[in-house]
Each structure stands twice: as C-alpha cells, then as structure tokens.
Design a protein around this motif. Structure first.
Motif, PDB file in Angstrom:
ATOM      1  N   ARG A  12       0.839  -1.207   0.000  1.00 28.60           N
ATOM      2  CA  ARG A  12       0.000   0.000   0.000  1.00 28.60           C
ATOM      3  C   ARG A  12       0.873   1.257   0.000  1.00 28.60           C
ATOM      4  O   ARG A  12       0.564   2.239  -0.681  1.00 28.60           O
ATOM      5  N   GLN A  13       1.980   1.202   0.742  1.00 23.00           N
ATOM      6  CA  GLN A  13       2.901   2.340   0.776  1.00 23.00           C
ATOM      7  C   GLN A  13       3.528   2.564  -0.601  1.00 23.00           C
ATOM      8  O   GLN A  13       3.678   3.699  -1.038  1.00 23.00           O
ATOM      9  N   GLU A  14       3.870   1.472  -1.286  1.00 25.25           N
ATOM     10  CA  GLU A  14       4.461   1.576  -2.620  1.00 25.25           C
ATOM     11  C   GLU A  14       3.482   2.228  -3.598  1.00 25.25           C
ATOM     12  O   GLU A  14       3.887   3.020  -4.447  1.00 25.25           O
ATOM     13  N   ILE A  15       2.201   1.914  -3.478  1.00 22.82           N
ATOM     14  CA  ILE A  15       1.196   2.539  -4.342  1.00 22.82           C
ATOM     15  C   ILE A  15       1.194   4.048  -4.117  1.00 22.82           C
ATOM     16  O   ILE A  15       1.091   4.831  -5.062  1.00 22.82           O
ATOM     17  N   GLU A  16       1.339   4.462  -2.874  1.00 21.59           N
ATOM     18  CA  GLU A  16       1.304   5.894  -2.551  1.00 21.59           C
ATOM     19  C   GLU A  16       2.569   6.637  -2.979  1.00 21.59           C
ATOM     20  O   GLU A  16       2.481   7.702  -3.578  1.00 21.59           O
ATOM     21  N   ASP A  17       3.736   6.095  -2.660  1.00 23.71           N
ATOM     22  CA  ASP A  17       4.952   6.901  -2.845  1.00 23.71           C
ATOM     23  C   ASP A  17       5.886   6.454  -3.978  1.00 23.71           C
ATOM     24  O   ASP A  17       6.829   7.160  -4.296  1.00 23.71           O
ATOM     25  N   ARG A  18       5.655   5.308  -4.574  1.00 26.69           N
ATOM     26  CA  ARG A  18       6.468   4.802  -5.698  1.00 26.69           C
ATOM     27  C   ARG A  18       7.966   4.758  -5.373  1.00 26.69           C
ATOM     28  O   ARG A  18       8.811   4.940  -6.248  1.00 26.69           O
ATOM     29  N   ALA A  19       8.302   4.523  -4.115  1.00 24.33           N
ATOM     30  CA  ALA A  19       9.701   4.557  -3.679  1.00 24.33           C
ATOM     31  C   ALA A  19      10.554   3.477  -4.338  1.00 24.33           C
ATOM     32  O   ALA A  19      11.744   3.683  -4.575  1.00 24.33           O
ATOM     33  N   ARG A  20       9.989   2.327  -4.641  1.00 27.79           N
ATOM     34  CA  ARG A  20      10.783   1.219  -5.198  1.00 27.79           C
ATOM     35  C   ARG A  20      10.938   1.307  -6.712  1.00 27.79           C
ATOM     36  O   ARG A  20      11.645   0.489  -7.297  1.00 27.79           O
ATOM     37  N   ARG A  21      10.228   2.208  -7.316  1.00 28.44           N
ATOM     38  CA  ARG A  21      10.299   2.385  -8.771  1.00 28.44           C
ATOM     39  C   ARG A  21      10.090   1.065  -9.507  1.00 28.44           C
ATOM     40  O   ARG A  21      10.936   0.625 -10.307  1.00 28.44           O
ATOM     41  N   LEU A  22       8.983   0.438  -9.223  1.00 26.32           N
ATOM     42  CA  LEU A  22       8.645  -0.826  -9.888  1.00 26.32           C
ATOM     43  C   LEU A  22       8.458  -0.611 -11.380  1.00 26.32           C
ATOM     44  O   LEU A  22       8.000   0.457 -11.807  1.00 26.32           O
ATOM     45  N   PRO A  23       8.779  -1.621 -12.170  1.00 31.44           N
ATOM     46  CA  PRO A  23       8.463  -1.543 -13.601  1.00 31.44           C
ATOM     47  C   PRO A  23       6.943  -1.357 -13.759  1.00 31.44           C
ATOM     48  O   PRO A  23       6.157  -1.856 -12.949  1.00 31.44           O
ATOM     49  N   PRO A  24       6.520  -0.644 -14.800  1.00 28.55           N
ATOM     50  CA  PRO A  24       5.087  -0.358 -14.977  1.00 28.55           C
ATOM     51  C   PRO A  24       4.197  -1.599 -14.948  1.00 28.55           C
ATOM     52  O   PRO A  24       3.112  -1.567 -14.369  1.00 28.55           O
ATOM     53  N   ALA A  25       4.642  -2.699 -15.526  1.00 27.02           N
ATOM     54  CA  ALA A  25       3.810  -3.912 -15.551  1.00 27.02           C
ATOM     55  C   ALA A  25       3.620  -4.467 -14.136  1.00 27.02           C
ATOM     56  O   ALA A  25       2.506  -4.856 -13.758  1.00 27.02           O
TER      57      ALA A  25
END
Length: 176
Positions: A12-25
């Motif tokens: 949920r935190q990743e959805i909010e702040d994009r800190a991990r810079r996941l690939p778009p897929a």
C-alpha cells in the motif's frame, strides 16, 4: 486451490509513494491485487499488462503482497435438524449473531442484508441467508473471514443455549 492475495502495508505504501520504482507492468499488477481476486484471475491479466509470468511471485518476494486465503468454500450441506427450524432460542441466537456480524463486518454496506434478516421469522429462513451473508462478508472484508464466519455459524448450531450466549469472535483482524 486458488489463493487470494492482498497488498501488505509495504504494498500500500508503494502505491502511494512509488519509492521502489517498480516496472510499470509490476506496478499495474500490484494495483490489481485487491484481496478479492484469486491468483488465477490475476494471472489471466498478466499477458494484457505485458507483465512477466512470475509477477505475483516477484511481488510476494518483495513483500508487497501476501496470501490471505483461498476461495470461499461452498458451505457443507448441513441443515438444521427437523423441528429446530421453529426453535425460538435457536432463532434468537442466529438472529443476534447475524445482526452483530452485519454490524461488525459490513457496516452501512449491510443495510439490505439486515433488512433480509429482519424479514426472517424462523431459524430455517435465517439459515437460507447464510450463503448471501458469506458472500457479502467475502466481498466487504475477505474470503478468509467469510469462511471463518461460516464455520463459527455452524459451531453456533452445536453450542448449547447457555454457552451460545457468548457469540464467537470473528472480529479479529484478517488482512485484506
């Protein structure tokens, strides 16, 4: 058995702040994980999102999603024994249990379910609402909680009247 996945706090935190810079897929798949879809449904989305085949495993390994249960199993063909449908004590226990469950697990979303409960005049009619109630709990909270709710409801049938005055506690937190 198909497993139900939900986002962890880190997800949920990743959805909010994009800190991990996941690939778009992978981010798209993470957005689709909602505690309602099973892994088969999520896997079916992978090709359309151009996500890798192991996207769920990658998200789980990163600690962004977790398994919270399986699909809600169909309730056993357990029926009230003949004559218990009209038992006023059993009706009161089931009515109280179901009304409290609506309050705890459905809140305002359970308004129409509560109306259905109010219309029931005996324990047999309340029993016929169990699948609808379990489906509502699965949708509002989680399939794992719905399954546990059904188990607790069946246990309520077996409990003696004096012991059943204390309702089973399915209010414990279930991720999802």
């Amino acid at each position: 058995m198909a497993y139900i996945h939900a986002k962890t706090a880190a997800g949920r935190q990743e959805i909010e702040d994009r800190a991990r810079r996941l690939p778009p897929a992978l981010r798209s798949i993470l957005l689709m994980v909602d505690g309602q879809r099973d892994d088969d449904a999520l896997t079916a989305l992978l090709p359309g999102l151009r996500a890798p085949e192991d996207a769920l495993a990658q998200l789980a390994q990163a600690g962004l999603i977790e398994v919270v249960g399986g699909a809600v199993a169909a309730p056993a063909a357990r029926r009230l024994t003949a004559g218990r449908e009209q038992d006023p004590d059993l009706y009161k226990r089931l009515y109280d249990w179901m009304s409290e469950s609506v309050r705890r697990h459905l809140g305002l979303k359970g308004y129409f379910m509560q109306l259905k409960i109010e219309r029931c005049t005996d324990a047999g009619a309340l029993e016929k609402l169990w699948p609808d109630m379990a489906a509502a709990v699965a949708k509002a909270r989680s399939p794992a909680l719905a399954s546990r709710w059904l188990s607790d409801t069946h246990a309520l049938l077996d409990a003696p009247a004096a012991a059943a005055t204390v309702l089973p506690d399915t209010a414990t937190a279930v991720p999802g």
